[in-house]
Structures are given as C-alpha cells and as structure tokens.
Motif scaffolding. Structure first.
Motif: not given
Length: 211
Positions: A31, A34-41, A44, A168, A172
């Motif tokens: 996170s 690379y940022g939260p969105l990519k880390s959340i992806g 999974t 998640s 964030v």
C-alpha cells in the motif's frame, strides 16, 4: 445461530484478521509503495487462499463426521481446547517478528500485479494451520449436532469477507499506521489481545458444548 453466536463469530474473526502478521506487513508494504487500490487488488490473493483452505476444511468435516453427532461433539470440544491453546500461545508470545515497512511514496512503476497476487496467495496458502483453525472454529457455531457443509461454507465465505474488509482498511490508512502496526509493541499488544479473546471464547464455546 443466536445473535450472540453471530457477534462472537464476527468478533473472533475480526480479531484474528486484524492481528499483526505476514499478510498485514505484506499488505502495508504494498500500500505504501504502490497505493491502496493496487494493494487491495493484490490482497485478494491471500483472501482466496484462505477461502480455499476453509472450504477444504469444511468439506473434510462434513464428509467424515456426517451422521456421527457424538464424534462431532468431541470435535467441538477439541476445537474449543485448541482455541484456548492458541490464546495461551498468543498471550505468552512476547514479540512478533514483522518485516520492515518502507516509508516510500506510492511507486507508479509497480511490479507485475500477477506476480504480486501470486506472492500474496502463497503467503496465505503456505500456512497449513489455517486448516486446523477452521476445523476448530466452525463446528463451535453448528447447533444441529451434525456438520452442515453449506453452513460451514457460508461461515468460511463470511470469514474471507471480514478479513478482506479489515485488511482493506489497513491498506487505506497504511501511511498512518505502518510504524505502529509493525513495531515490536504492536506485536506484544496484538498477541495479548488475541490471547485474551481466544481463551475467553474458547472457554465459553467449550462450556456451551458440554451443556
């Protein structure tokens, strides 16, 4: 299940998912870099691994203990004892080894997401204790006396969703909690919290099975 049982299951799962560990450190690292969105992806992958192990555990219990209520109750008692054991081990664990979290800004040139997803999956699937954990936890909430595969599968899916939601949130707010969640003191506090909850709920579930 009663409202108390549902709340107990959700609380136990949240505490387990939120305690510092390899998955948490890997997620926070990703996170921050690379940022939260990519880390959340990427997260999974780990959740999918837990889902697989939980369903395997559920299928094994449903097949082996079908129509054997006495043996199933024995499994519930053994599972409650295992939860208490996990709590004692966690409480006595003075330190939790965590990786170093970098404080870099998000990196626009992130590595291949499939490679990161695979690594996340391997972190989750490489812990065979998850099979034992599900085998110990799930029967505690079955009140019919025999294992119900569909009910167990629902609890596994709910567990995966809870873990995904909790981690998640970590992703964030990673930049704010990174130093706290990976510090030695976080490991100590986290272990004590998990220990207290597991001993309490393991004891309560074991007593409910006896009565």
């Amino acid at each position: 299940m009663t409202t108390y049982a549902w709340l107990s299951f959700i609380l136990i799962t949240m505490v387990q998912a939120g305690s510092p560990g390899p998955s948490t450190v890997f997620l926070v690292n990703n996170s921050i870099k690379y940022g939260p969105l990519k880390s959340i992806g990427v997260l999974t992958g780990d959740v999918f691994a837990i889902l697989i192990m939980g369903l395997i555990s559920s299928l094994g219990m449903a097949a082996f203990f079908a129509n054997q209520p006495a043996m199933f109750n024995a499994l519930k008692l053994a599972g409650a004892a295992y939860l208490i054991y996990l709590g004692i081990v966690a409480f006595n664990k003075s330190m939790m080894t965590t990786g170093n979290v970098r404080s870099d800004k998000p990196d626009p040139k992130a590595p291949n997401l499939w490679k990161q997803w695979t690594q996340s999956f391997l972190i989750g699937i490489s812990n065979p204790k998850a099979l034992v954990y599900f085998a110990a936890l799930l029967p505690q909430f079955e009140t019919s006396g025999t294992p119900d595969l569909y009910f167990f599968a629902f609890l596994v899916i709910l567990s995966a969703l809870i873990k995904f939601s909790v981690l998640s949130c970590y992703a964030v707010v990673a930049t704010k909690i990174a130093s706290k969640i990976t510090s030695p003191s976080a490991g100590i506090i986290g272990s004590k919290v998990v220990g207290v909850f597991f001993v309490f709920f393991g004891s309560a579930l074991g007593l409910s099975t006896i009565h």
